[in-house]
Design an enzyme around this catalytic site. Structure first.
Site, PDB file in Angstrom:
ATOM      1  N   SER A  68      58.207  28.726  47.857  1.00  0.00           N
ATOM      2  CA  SER A  68      57.923  27.617  46.944  1.00  0.00           C
ATOM      3  C   SER A  68      57.816  28.115  45.516  1.00  0.00           C
ATOM      4  O   SER A  68      57.342  29.234  45.266  1.00  0.00           O
ATOM      5  CB  SER A  68      56.607  26.939  47.334  1.00  0.00           C
ATOM      6  OG  SER A  68      56.216  25.993  46.364  1.00  0.00           O
ATOM      7  N   LYS A 105      52.007  30.855  50.286  1.00  0.00           N
ATOM      8  CA  LYS A 105      53.441  31.131  50.261  1.00  0.00           C
ATOM      9  C   LYS A 105      53.722  32.519  49.685  1.00  0.00           C
ATOM     10  O   LYS A 105      54.602  33.240  50.166  1.00  0.00           O
ATOM     11  CB  LYS A 105      54.161  30.057  49.448  1.00  0.00           C
ATOM     12  CG  LYS A 105      54.310  28.739  50.180  1.00  0.00           C
ATOM     13  CD  LYS A 105      55.208  28.883  51.400  1.00  0.00           C
ATOM     14  CE  LYS A 105      55.526  27.565  52.048  1.00  0.00           C
ATOM     15  NZ  LYS A 105      56.418  27.710  53.220  1.00  0.00           N
ATOM     16  N   TYR A 147      47.860  26.603  48.603  1.00  0.00           N
ATOM     17  CA  TYR A 147      49.224  26.485  49.129  1.00  0.00           C
ATOM     18  C   TYR A 147      50.142  27.527  48.483  1.00  0.00           C
ATOM     19  O   TYR A 147      50.850  28.263  49.179  1.00  0.00           O
ATOM     20  CB  TYR A 147      49.771  25.083  48.871  1.00  0.00           C
ATOM     21  CG  TYR A 147      51.263  24.984  49.081  1.00  0.00           C
ATOM     22  CD1 TYR A 147      51.800  25.036  50.362  1.00  0.00           C
ATOM     23  CD2 TYR A 147      52.137  24.850  48.001  1.00  0.00           C
ATOM     24  CE1 TYR A 147      53.173  24.970  50.557  1.00  0.00           C
ATOM     25  CE2 TYR A 147      53.506  24.779  48.196  1.00  0.00           C
ATOM     26  CZ  TYR A 147      54.020  24.831  49.470  1.00  0.00           C
ATOM     27  OH  TYR A 147      55.374  24.770  49.654  1.00  0.00           O
TER      28      TYR A 147
END
Length: 326
Positions: A117, A145, A141
């Site tokens: 991402s 990643k 998040y």
């Protein structure tokens, strides 16, 4: 050549599955259906219902289908929600990736394309982000990643002298939109396009989360990239890995300029023919002002390019959603 797609019953994963099948790479899907839909998996594609936290199921799928490589799409993908549920994000994205790599090593599977991402960059201090930009995630998040990328890097180093050294690449992108197949649409309760579509279908005004960002029109700016273009890049990456061709550890799948949320709203009104005034709501936690990435490295190696205008992105997504059952 058989490729296992984790999360292959999800919106992005299902498009990757179709792209792999079209390229005759024989996809196999593993998905726990926590957010995916079995109906998104083509009937001819083998489907294993299991979590990526289940090493035994992963290893069984890898061995029984004689898998050559993995496209790892499965994970918890909601930056804002990860601020409230960091442990869940880490369990799915970090532990899930670790378990997958362990199963791959045991089954002698040495190729992996990782769905990463642009959130790994956090709030960049440059106008256009390249792969050399500092990684400073602004949410659990994004952190999860980035740790996933580290796991691939470290396992690659650890297995470099082995019989099956890990070959890997990570594809970094942000907002994936549109549809390449009317049978598959974005079902996320958090992403901008489906949120707007659901509001319009129910007669409500769509919502803009924050209009006080440090951007020209006050709404945050992102790369919006068509899901079919994303899927195509995954296939090229898989082919390079399988062929033993040189490949970079990470690629940005970016537009180079981006769109603001308000620009997307304007396109929504144009394409749907529904006039509306967006409701302005507070910012979501963990959302940076702007993330726009350069896709030059991916254009060089992965045949990456933006093949769709914003109106085409909206139209394909809108038509797929309207063709779905309520």
């Amino acid at each position: 050549m058989t490729w296992l797609v984790t999360g292959g019953a999800g919106y992005i994963g299902a498009h990757v599955v179709r792209a792999l099948a079209a390229a005759q790479l024989e996809p196999v899907v593993i998905d726990d259906l926590s957010t995916g839909r079995e109906s998104f998996v083509p009937a001819a594609v083998p489907f294993v219902r299991a979590s990526i936290l289940d090493r035994e199921a992963l290893e069984s799928a890898l061995r029984s289908h004689r898998v050559e490589g993995v496209v790892h799409v499965a994970g918890f993908k909601y930056a804002g929600v990860s601020v409230q549920r960091p442990l869940h994000a880490y369990a799915q994205n970090v532990e899930g990736t670790r378990v997958l790599l362990e199963a791959m090593e045991s089954a002698d599977v040495s190729n992996i394309v990782f769905s990463s991402s642009a959130a790994v960059y956090g709030t960049p201090d440059v106008a256009v982000v390249t792969e050399e930009a500092p990684t400073r995630p602004a949410s659990p998040y994004g952190e999860s990643k980035l740790i996933g990328e580290w796991l691939l890097r470290d396992q690659g180093i650890a297995t470099a002298g082995s019989r099956h050294p890990l070959r890997h690449t990570s594809l970094r992108y942000f907002n994936v939109v549109g549809s390449g197949d009317p049978a598959v649409w974005d079902t996320s309760p958090h992403n901008l396009f489906p949120l707007v579509f659901e509001a319009l279908l129910s007669g409500r005004a769509p919502r803009i989360n924050g209009d006080d960002y440090d951007t020209p029109d006050g709404t945050n700016v992102r790369d919006y990239v068509h899901v079919a273009d994303i899927a195509a890049a995954h296939v090229v990456a898989a082919r390079r890995l399988a062929a033993g061709d040189p490949i970079e550890p990470a690629y940005n799948l970016g537009s180079g300029d981006g769109l603001s949320v308000r620009q997307v709203m304007d396109a929504m009104a144009r394409v749907t023919g529904i006039a509306f005034a967006p409701e302005i709501a507070p910012r979501r936690p963990g959302d940076p002002d702007r993330i726009v990435a350069s896709g030059q490295r991916a254009a060089r190696d992965l045949e990456w390019r933006m093949r769709h205008t914003v109106d085409e992105m909206v139209r394909s997504g809108w038509e797929a959603r309207r063709s779905a059952s309520p």
